[in-house]
Design an enzyme around this catalytic site. Structure first.
Site, PDB file in Angstrom:
ATOM      1  N   GLY A   1       9.087 -13.234   7.572  1.00  0.00           N
ATOM      2  CA  GLY A   1       9.567 -12.966   6.219  1.00  0.00           C
ATOM      3  C   GLY A   1       8.578 -13.455   5.188  1.00  0.00           C
ATOM      4  O   GLY A   1       8.261 -14.642   5.146  1.00  0.00           O
TER       5      GLY A   1
ATOM      6  N   ARG B   1      11.594  -4.571  14.898  1.00  0.00           N
ATOM      7  CA  ARG B   1      10.388  -5.379  14.702  1.00  0.00           C
ATOM      8  C   ARG B   1      10.838  -6.700  14.073  1.00  0.00           C
ATOM      9  O   ARG B   1      11.553  -6.711  13.079  1.00  0.00           O
ATOM     10  CB  ARG B   1       9.393  -4.694  13.766  1.00  0.00           C
ATOM     11  CG  ARG B   1       8.191  -5.584  13.398  1.00  0.00           C
ATOM     12  CD  ARG B   1       7.474  -5.097  12.155  1.00  0.00           C
ATOM     13  NE  ARG B   1       6.802  -3.824  12.401  1.00  0.00           N
ATOM     14  CZ  ARG B   1       6.498  -2.958  11.429  1.00  0.00           C
ATOM     15  NH1 ARG B   1       6.840  -3.204  10.186  1.00  0.00           N
ATOM     16  NH2 ARG B   1       5.861  -1.832  11.722  1.00  0.00           N
TER      17      ARG B   1
ATOM     18  N   ASP C   1      10.664  -0.755   6.895  1.00  0.00           N
ATOM     19  CA  ASP C   1      10.359  -2.153   6.612  1.00  0.00           C
ATOM     20  C   ASP C   1      11.526  -2.829   5.902  1.00  0.00           C
ATOM     21  O   ASP C   1      12.279  -2.185   5.168  1.00  0.00           O
ATOM     22  CB  ASP C   1       9.115  -2.264   5.727  1.00  0.00           C
ATOM     23  CG  ASP C   1       7.830  -1.974   6.485  1.00  0.00           C
ATOM     24  OD1 ASP C   1       7.782  -2.301   7.688  1.00  0.00           O
ATOM     25  OD2 ASP C   1       6.892  -1.436   5.882  1.00  0.00           O
TER      26      ASP C   1
END
Length: 261
Positions: A191, A187, A136
């Site tokens: 945000g 991906r 991530d």
């Protein structure tokens, strides 16, 4: 996309130990508790039961051990062990094998070398089990470190990993080119972090425009991209674009948060 004030509010909540305790005690206390709509469970068994239900609907999934920004090496080691145990349990259960993690969970704020070593352990265990791991993206202060670590391990053979990019950041076009040149899976998200106007677009319309533009590049140029949004207008536009370009549906996927839609 959350507004700036909302982002700051929810980020504050996410770091509150008191609120986490209350959410665990009351939000997850029964099968109809409110938090269970958005969190698969507090144990690996809970999560596996949830993903079995998802798979029964013909959907894919990725498991995420919630948390970030550990403040000690012991915390980073604990998070690493949790992910290693999760990999073992997922393999034993025979469900699909996709994980997401944050580098600050693994000690990035404490010791970068330890963080890299922890990530290497997880990627090695994941590779043995045929599991894909998505790293991530966190706030912009971590972007360089995240991409540098990802690229280093990728070049050392950890090809069972992908990374996340955020359309809100001005730098993402260049980051897209960098990751895409590796042949790695991306991906794309809008945000969720509150960022200064020096590094990020502030208007939702600008973030959305960048998101659509980058999504189209992903569909035409990248290996199996993940379009991660709940925005119905954007989803419709991306689907039209893919249909017009005759891009097979098995070459990309849409990703959404558990319980949102």
């Amino acid at each position: 996309m959350l507004g700036a004030a909302s982002k700051a509010f929810f980020q504050t909540l996410s770091h509150s130990r008191t609120l986490k305790t209350l959410a665990s005690r009351y939000g997850m206390s029964g099968p109809r508790a409110f938090a269970r709509r958005f969190i698969a469970g507090e144990t690996v068994g809970d999560a596996i039961a949830a993903v079995r239900a998802i798979e029964a609907q013909g959907l894919h999934h990725t498991l995420d051990h919630l948390g970030e920004s550990v403040a000690s090496l012991a915390g980073a080691e604990s998070a690493t062990r949790d992910y290693l145990r999760l990999l073992e349990e997922v393999e034993r259960a025979g469900v699909e094998r996709n994980l997401s993690l944050k580098l600050t969970q693994l000690g990035l704020d404490v010791d970068r070398a330890i963080c890299v070593d922890n990530l290497r352990k997880i990627l090695s265990a994941a590779d043995r089990r045929g599991c894909f791991v998505r790293i991530d993206m966190e706030s912009s202060k971590y972007t360089d470190a995240t991409l540098d670590i990802f690229e280093t391990l990728w070049r050392h053979g950890s090809r069972n990993a992908g990374v996340v990019l955020q359309s809100s950041l001005y730098r993402t076009e260049a980051d897209f080119d960098r990751v895409n040149a590796l042949g790695a899976r991306i991906r794309l998200v809008k945000g969720a972090y509150r960022e200064s106007k020096a590094v990020a677009r502030q208007l939702k319309s600008d973030v959305d425009e960048a998101y659509v533009r980058l999504s189209k590049r992903l569909l035409t140029d990248s290996p199996y991209p993940a379009i991660a949004t709940h925005d119905e207008r954007i989803l419709a536009e991306i689907r039209r674009f893919a249909a017009d370009r005759r891009i097979p549906t098995d070459r990309y996927e849409f990703q959404m948060l558990y319980g949102i839609r």
